[in-house]
Design a protein around this motif. Structure first.
Motif, PDB file in Angstrom:
ATOM      1  N   SER A  14     -77.323  20.582 -74.657  1.00 17.18           N
ATOM      2  CA  SER A  14     -78.352  20.474 -73.623  1.00 17.18           C
ATOM      3  C   SER A  14     -78.856  21.863 -73.258  1.00 17.18           C
ATOM      4  O   SER A  14     -78.340  22.870 -73.755  1.00 17.18           O
ATOM      5  CB  SER A  14     -77.773  19.714 -72.419  1.00 17.18           C
ATOM      6  OG  SER A  14     -77.667  20.480 -71.254  1.00 17.18           O
ATOM      7  N   GLY A  15     -79.903  21.902 -72.458  1.00 18.52           N
ATOM      8  CA  GLY A  15     -80.353  23.134 -71.810  1.00 18.52           C
ATOM      9  C   GLY A  15     -80.625  24.314 -72.732  1.00 18.52           C
ATOM     10  O   GLY A  15     -81.212  24.178 -73.808  1.00 18.52           O
ATOM     11  N   ILE A  16     -80.178  25.483 -72.292  1.00 15.80           N
ATOM     12  CA  ILE A  16     -80.460  26.732 -72.998  1.00 15.80           C
ATOM     13  C   ILE A  16     -79.815  26.729 -74.390  1.00 15.80           C
ATOM     14  O   ILE A  16     -80.429  27.165 -75.373  1.00 15.80           O
ATOM     15  CB  ILE A  16     -79.955  27.933 -72.167  1.00 15.80           C
ATOM     16  CG1 ILE A  16     -80.807  28.081 -70.897  1.00 15.80           C
ATOM     17  CG2 ILE A  16     -79.989  29.219 -72.985  1.00 15.80           C
ATOM     18  CD1 ILE A  16     -80.295  29.132 -69.918  1.00 15.80           C
ATOM     19  N   GLY A  17     -78.589  26.232 -74.496  1.00 14.04           N
ATOM     20  CA  GLY A  17     -77.906  26.235 -75.788  1.00 14.04           C
ATOM     21  C   GLY A  17     -78.688  25.444 -76.823  1.00 14.04           C
ATOM     22  O   GLY A  17     -78.860  25.900 -77.967  1.00 14.04           O
ATOM     23  N   ASP A  59     -63.383  21.718 -76.292  1.00 14.82           N
ATOM     24  CA  ASP A  59     -63.506  22.051 -74.869  1.00 14.82           C
ATOM     25  C   ASP A  59     -63.305  23.560 -74.774  1.00 14.82           C
ATOM     26  O   ASP A  59     -62.215  24.070 -75.052  1.00 14.82           O
ATOM     27  CB  ASP A  59     -62.436  21.296 -74.077  1.00 14.82           C
ATOM     28  CG  ASP A  59     -62.485  21.615 -72.591  1.00 14.82           C
ATOM     29  OD1 ASP A  59     -63.008  22.681 -72.221  1.00 14.82           O
ATOM     30  OD2 ASP A  59     -61.965  20.797 -71.806  1.00 14.82           O
ATOM     31  N   MET A  60     -64.359  24.269 -74.377  1.00 10.76           N
ATOM     32  CA  MET A  60     -64.330  25.734 -74.432  1.00 10.76           C
ATOM     33  C   MET A  60     -63.423  26.355 -73.365  1.00 10.76           C
ATOM     34  O   MET A  60     -63.263  27.565 -73.318  1.00 10.76           O
ATOM     35  CB  MET A  60     -65.747  26.301 -74.320  1.00 10.76           C
ATOM     36  CG  MET A  60     -66.684  25.874 -75.446  1.00 10.76           C
ATOM     37  SD  MET A  60     -66.064  26.207 -77.121  1.00 10.76           S
ATOM     38  CE  MET A  60     -66.178  27.994 -77.178  1.00 10.76           C
ATOM     39  N   SER A  61     -62.797  25.517 -72.543  1.00 10.47           N
ATOM     40  CA  SER A  61     -61.806  26.056 -71.605  1.00 10.47           C
ATOM     41  C   SER A  61     -60.424  26.141 -72.258  1.00 10.47           C
ATOM     42  O   SER A  61     -59.491  26.642 -71.648  1.00 10.47           O
ATOM     43  CB  SER A  61     -61.741  25.196 -70.341  1.00 10.47           C
ATOM     44  OG  SER A  61     -61.169  23.933 -70.642  1.00 10.47           O
ATOM     45  N   LEU A 188     -78.077  22.253 -65.268  1.00 15.21           N
ATOM     46  CA  LEU A 188     -77.256  23.104 -64.394  1.00 15.21           C
ATOM     47  C   LEU A 188     -78.034  23.511 -63.133  1.00 15.21           C
ATOM     48  O   LEU A 188     -77.490  23.557 -62.028  1.00 15.21           O
ATOM     49  CB  LEU A 188     -76.802  24.338 -65.196  1.00 15.21           C
ATOM     50  CG  LEU A 188     -75.913  25.383 -64.551  1.00 15.21           C
ATOM     51  CD1 LEU A 188     -74.898  25.918 -65.581  1.00 15.21           C
ATOM     52  CD2 LEU A 188     -76.732  26.564 -64.036  1.00 15.21           C
ATOM     53  N   VAL A 189     -79.330  23.785 -63.306  1.00 15.95           N
ATOM     54  CA  VAL A 189     -80.154  24.200 -62.161  1.00 15.95           C
ATOM     55  C   VAL A 189     -80.661  22.981 -61.389  1.00 15.95           C
ATOM     56  O   VAL A 189     -80.787  23.014 -60.166  1.00 15.95           O
ATOM     57  CB  VAL A 189     -81.310  25.100 -62.656  1.00 15.95           C
ATOM     58  CG1 VAL A 189     -82.389  25.254 -61.610  1.00 15.95           C
ATOM     59  CG2 VAL A 189     -80.746  26.478 -63.032  1.00 15.95           C
ATOM     60  N   GLN A 190     -80.921  21.890 -62.114  1.00 12.84           N
ATOM     61  CA  GLN A 190     -81.373  20.672 -61.430  1.00 12.84           C
ATOM     62  C   GLN A 190     -80.351  20.239 -60.375  1.00 12.84           C
ATOM     63  O   GLN A 190     -80.725  19.830 -59.268  1.00 12.84           O
ATOM     64  CB  GLN A 190     -81.603  19.546 -62.453  1.00 12.84           C
ATOM     65  CG  GLN A 190     -82.169  18.269 -61.841  1.00 12.84           C
ATOM     66  CD  GLN A 190     -83.568  18.464 -61.246  1.00 12.84           C
ATOM     67  OE1 GLN A 190     -84.461  18.966 -61.899  1.00 12.84           O
ATOM     68  NE2 GLN A 190     -83.754  18.085 -59.979  1.00 12.84           N
TER      69      GLN A 190
HETATM   70  P1  NAD Z   1     -76.450  22.925 -69.088  1.00 12.30           P
HETATM   71  O1  NAD Z   1     -75.563  22.297 -68.084  1.00 12.30           O
HETATM   72  O2  NAD Z   1     -77.760  22.315 -69.428  1.00 12.30           O
HETATM   73  O3  NAD Z   1     -75.671  23.112 -70.475  1.00 12.30           O
HETATM   74  C1  NAD Z   1     -74.349  23.530 -70.533  1.00 12.30           C
HETATM   75  C2  NAD Z   1     -73.803  23.208 -71.908  1.00 12.30           C
HETATM   76  O4  NAD Z   1     -72.438  23.621 -71.937  1.00 12.30           O
HETATM   77  C3  NAD Z   1     -73.828  21.720 -72.242  1.00 12.30           C
HETATM   78  O5  NAD Z   1     -74.071  21.547 -73.614  1.00 12.30           O
HETATM   79  C4  NAD Z   1     -72.410  21.271 -71.884  1.00 12.30           C
HETATM   80  O6  NAD Z   1     -71.985  20.109 -72.595  1.00 12.30           O
HETATM   81  C5  NAD Z   1     -71.648  22.504 -72.340  1.00 12.30           C
HETATM   82  N1  NAD Z   1     -70.330  22.625 -71.733  1.00 12.30           N
HETATM   83  C6  NAD Z   1     -69.979  22.598 -70.419  1.00 12.30           C
HETATM   84  N2  NAD Z   1     -68.652  22.717 -70.298  1.00 12.30           N
HETATM   85  C7  NAD Z   1     -68.148  22.825 -71.550  1.00 12.30           C
HETATM   86  C8  NAD Z   1     -66.852  22.970 -72.070  1.00 12.30           C
HETATM   87  N3  NAD Z   1     -65.763  23.016 -71.282  1.00 12.30           N
HETATM   88  N4  NAD Z   1     -66.710  23.041 -73.417  1.00 12.30           N
HETATM   89  C9  NAD Z   1     -67.772  22.967 -74.238  1.00 12.30           C
HETATM   90  N5  NAD Z   1     -69.033  22.835 -73.794  1.00 12.30           N
HETATM   91  C10 NAD Z   1     -69.209  22.763 -72.456  1.00 12.30           C
HETATM   92  O7  NAD Z   1     -76.613  24.434 -68.574  1.00 12.30           O
HETATM   93  P2  NAD Z   1     -77.622  25.613 -68.963  1.00 12.30           P
HETATM   94  O8  NAD Z   1     -78.403  25.930 -67.762  1.00 12.30           O
HETATM   95  O9  NAD Z   1     -78.325  25.339 -70.239  1.00 12.30           O
HETATM   96  O10 NAD Z   1     -76.566  26.789 -69.134  1.00 12.30           O
HETATM   97  C11 NAD Z   1     -76.240  27.355 -70.389  1.00 12.30           C
HETATM   98  C12 NAD Z   1     -75.794  28.781 -70.172  1.00 12.30           C
HETATM   99  O11 NAD Z   1     -76.876  29.541 -69.645  1.00 12.30           O
HETATM  100  C13 NAD Z   1     -74.639  28.923 -69.180  1.00 12.30           C
HETATM  101  O12 NAD Z   1     -73.733  29.917 -69.632  1.00 12.30           O
HETATM  102  C14 NAD Z   1     -75.338  29.369 -67.921  1.00 12.30           C
HETATM  103  O13 NAD Z   1     -74.493  30.117 -67.093  1.00 12.30           O
HETATM  104  C15 NAD Z   1     -76.446  30.227 -68.507  1.00 12.30           C
HETATM  105  N6  NAD Z   1     -77.562  30.463 -67.589  1.00 12.30           N
HETATM  106  C16 NAD Z   1     -78.309  29.430 -67.116  1.00 12.30           C
HETATM  107  C17 NAD Z   1     -79.369  29.712 -66.264  1.00 12.30           C
HETATM  108  C18 NAD Z   1     -80.253  28.628 -65.718  1.00 12.30           C
HETATM  109  O14 NAD Z   1     -81.072  28.937 -64.856  1.00 12.30           O
HETATM  110  N7  NAD Z   1     -80.171  27.412 -66.200  1.00 12.30           N
HETATM  111  C19 NAD Z   1     -79.646  31.011 -65.907  1.00 12.30           C
HETATM  112  C20 NAD Z   1     -78.849  32.030 -66.396  1.00 12.30           C
HETATM  113  C21 NAD Z   1     -77.820  31.740 -67.254  1.00 12.30           C
END
Ligand code: NAD
Length: 256
Positions: A14-17, A59-61, A188-190
């Motif tokens: 999802s998201g940025i990844g 699980d990345m933790s 995450l932001v929503q």
């Molecule tokens: P998101 O919630 O859309 O995506 C997070 C992703 O990480 C998802 O694919 C989720 O399944 C995965 N994930 C969560 N926990 C996990 C785990 N334990 N093991 C494996 N995968 C896991 O969030 P995003 O906003 O796309 O955030 C992605 C990165 O960008 C994060 O590191 C976040 O800190 C960073 N970031 C986001 C923003 C923003 O405004 N959205 C700004 C700066 C940095």
């Protein structure tokens, strides 16, 4: 540009990844996806770009599961050439109320996971004398906001880790850099917009306007595609000597 290369993007369902994975795939990279939730649609979107795509649900933790993920990438794809450490979570609370379990989880996923993937990816990158480590940090890797102790600590930490890796690889073809986005509209932001809307009794549009107005002078969200294109640039020959930077893409947030 990335034909024959393998990119692992953590947290890419999802998201940025996912945005970064799609841009790297558009450049021809094979993609290893990771993350929870809707894996099938992420896989289909990458596959539609005509590249090989794999998935590992580590699980990345958990360091043991990260080792399995890296072994999967080595066995199925010949190893990782482009490592994008992106998986991340957020929790908002004051320090004295911060749940200890949330602190541990954020440090593990947002910071320690990048140490584990990097230590396991570097030997092969150095052997091939080419590699890219791209850490998705945050504006919060450069400046702080109240209520985000674990996130800010982890993100400042990953900026530091990025610099160390860049220095240790400085005479090789392996670079390490961080991208520091401001607000990007992702799940995450929503969640943070939803919480603000509930707290202040406002609608979604007003909550988003207030989030932006508080921090981001452009009053616009950065898009996941823009973050992806910055990652593509960092993979390009033009960025061969860009090493150890923390590159803000934050609508002016840190210029203030
Ligand atoms: P998101 O919630 O859309 O995506 C997070 C992703 O990480 C998802 O694919 C989720 O399944 C995965 N994930 C969560 N926990 C996990 C785990 N334990 N093991 C494996 N995968 C896991 O969030 P995003 O906003 O796309 O955030 C992605 C990165 O960008 C994060 O590191 C976040 O800190 C960073 N970031 C986001 C923003 C923003 O405004 N959205 C700004 C700066 C940095």
């Amino acid at each position: 540009m990335l034909d024959g290369k393998t990119a692992l993007v953590t947290g890419s369902t999802s998201g940025i990844g996912l945005g970064v994975a799609l841009r790297l795939a558009a450049q021809g990279a094979r993609i290893v996806l990771n993350g929870f939730g809707d894996v099938d649609s992420a896989r289909a979107r990458v596959h539609a770009l005509g590249v090989e795509v794999g998935y590992h649900g580590a699980d990345m933790s958990r360091p043991g599961e990260i080792e399995s993920l890296m072994a999967y990438a080595a066995n199925e794809f010949g190893g990782v050439d482009v490592l994008v450490n992106n998986a991340g979570i957020q929790h908002v609370a004051s320090v004295e109320d911060f749940p200890v379990e949330r602190w541990d989880a954020i440090i593990a996923i947002n910071l320690s996971a990048a140490f584990h993937t990097t230590r396991l990816a570097l030997p092969r990158m150095k052997q091939r004398d080419w590699g890219r480590v791209i850490n998705i940090a945050s504006t919060h890797g450069l400046v702080a906001s109240a209520q985000k102790a674990a996130y800010v600590a982890a993100k400042h930490g990953i900026v530091g880790l990025t610099k160390v890796v860049a220095l240790e690889c400085a005479t090789t073809g392996v670079t390490a850099n961080a991208i520091c986005p401001g607000w990007v509209l992702t799940p995450l932001v929503q969640k943070q917009a939803d919480a603000l809307a509930a707290k202040d009794g406002i609608d979604d549009a007003e909550a988003k306007r207030r989030l932006l107005a508080d921090k981001q002078p452009s009053l616009r969200f950065t898009t996941t595609e823009q973050v992806g294109d910055l990652a593509v640039f960092l993979c390009s020959p033009a960025a061969d000597n860009v090493r150890g930077v923390a590159w803000a893409v934050d609508g002016g947030w840190t210029a203030q």
